[in-house]
Design a protein around this motif. Sequence first.
Motif, short mmCIF file in Angstrom:
data_model
loop_
_atom_site.label_atom_id
_atom_site.label_comp_id
_atom_site.label_asym_id
_atom_site.label_seq_id
_atom_site.Cartn_x
_atom_site.Cartn_y
_atom_site.Cartn_z
N VAL A 154 0.84 -1.21 0.00
CA VAL A 154 0.00 0.00 0.00
C VAL A 154 0.87 1.25 0.00
N ALA A 155 1.89 1.27 0.83
CA ALA A 155 2.79 2.43 0.89
C ALA A 155 3.50 2.64 -0.46
N ASN A 156 3.96 1.57 -1.08
CA ASN A 156 4.63 1.68 -2.38
C ASN A 156 3.68 2.16 -3.47
N LEU A 157 2.46 1.63 -3.48
CA LEU A 157 1.47 2.08 -4.46
C LEU A 157 1.16 3.56 -4.27
N TYR A 158 1.06 3.99 -3.04
CA TYR A 158 0.80 5.40 -2.76
C TYR A 158 1.97 6.28 -3.23
#
Length: 168
Positions: A154-158
């Motif tokens: 999720v952090a990487n996608l954000y």
Amino acid sequence: MANHTNVTIHRSWQDCVQRLLVRGLIVVGTGDTEYDALYDLLACRFIIPVGAAWPLRVLSFLKLTFLEGISWKITRRLFHIDARSSCEKKVIRLARQTPLSCAEIIKCVEMDIHRLKDGYDVLDKLYDDNDLNCDNFAQAVREYHCSREVITAVANLYLRQQIMIDTY
């Protein structure tokens, strides 16, 4: 910025930050480790995939290339989609089906759930324990085996601007 203007500020920096937190304009995560703070920040937030449908992307690509005269190399780089890890693909696939929080996505990945029709399906499949509710759900799934992998995805996608994060 206040130092370069003639406006006098009567609030301290901490008061300004606290005001932004109260209004929901910024968020904070706390914890003993970086992962704990990131989990605290993201667990109760909802994931919203970003991106246009492929026909719109193709039309935009053609318009920029042929009508606006932007070179093929540049437009190709603009419309290039990053390669996603398998966990990132699962997060996007689940988030496109129905609004889900990061904690709910963690439980879906842990239970190997691939399909959710609507909010009622989420309640039936994820909130299967009578003690689970929206207040304690994030804590209940915190120690799941896949939680670190999903939060990282999720952090990487954000960071790659492929999702938005909302509070609903």
